[in-house]
Scaffold this active site. Sequence first.
Site, mmCIF file in Angstrom:
data_model
loop_
_atom_site.group_PDB
_atom_site.id
_atom_site.type_symbol
_atom_site.label_atom_id
_atom_site.label_comp_id
_atom_site.label_asym_id
_atom_site.label_seq_id
_atom_site.Cartn_x
_atom_site.Cartn_y
_atom_site.Cartn_z
ATOM 1 C CG ASP A 1 -7.508 -2.152 -2.951
ATOM 2 O OD1 ASP A 1 -8.134 -1.403 -2.188
ATOM 3 O OD2 ASP A 1 -6.261 -2.235 -2.961
ATOM 4 C CB SER B 1 -0.957 -0.052 1.189
ATOM 5 O OG SER B 1 -1.961 0.936 1.084
ATOM 6 C CG HIS C 1 -6.133 -2.088 0.599
ATOM 7 N ND1 HIS C 1 -5.487 -1.479 -0.467
ATOM 8 C CD2 HIS C 1 -5.520 -1.625 1.720
ATOM 9 C CE1 HIS C 1 -4.544 -0.692 -0.005
ATOM 10 N NE2 HIS C 1 -4.531 -0.764 1.317
#
Length: 254
Positions: A202, A105, A232
């Site tokens: 996601d 991320s 995610h």
Amino acid sequence: MSLFAAKPERLPLADGGFLAYHRSPGSGPGVVFLGGFTSDMSGVKATTLERWCRGRGQSFVRFDYSGHGASSGRFADGTIGAWAAEALEVLDRLTEGPQILVGSSMGAWLMLLTALARPERIAGLLGLACAADFTEYLLWERLDPPLRERLRRERVISLPSPYGEPYIIALNLIEEATRHRLLDRPELPIHCPVRLIHGMRDTDVPWRISVQVAERLASSDVRVMLLKDGEHTLSREQDLILLTRTLGDMLEGR
């Protein structure tokens, strides 16, 4: 004793603070894990990678940014530039020789910034749910006008998070991040192998962000892997298997 029970070591910083980290010795290229926004190095992806690297004798480092986990500092004081500088401190002071950076991320954004700053040290990049420039589309653009005005007035606000503790959003984080945006650039002069894994379910970071990053990379050795049912966090057993298999392929030069 559990593999992960030992207290983390501390990397002192020039400002008097410190970064908490765990380092496993082994052969190179080494592997460095960069976690996500509000995450810490005790997460399942970081510990899975540590266990996997130890099992094959590969050197490995995981650490907490300032304001995260066991490191010093206040989360609200953090910025993309500061956390990227800390990633460089870890690379420069805790590792030797070529390294593969694994970024999750926000960590994938910092991974790219690190590769731009130290191209000679990077053997490869592996991004998970790459959140390059997320402060714009995930934070600022999702705030309605009253929240934006409140943020401008109060400088720091708290928002609910689906992952547990509330998000602490600082105006300085959003404003400072504009200096480090990557998707506005026509090309990213990164020439090493890059693998980007992204879930198509996601709901935080659109999978098209990984595609946009891939389009801008100068390297011709770039692959984007889209998981139709992936979300995610990419922390399911099958996601972790794909993570370690992909890293293994990169370490073996395939």
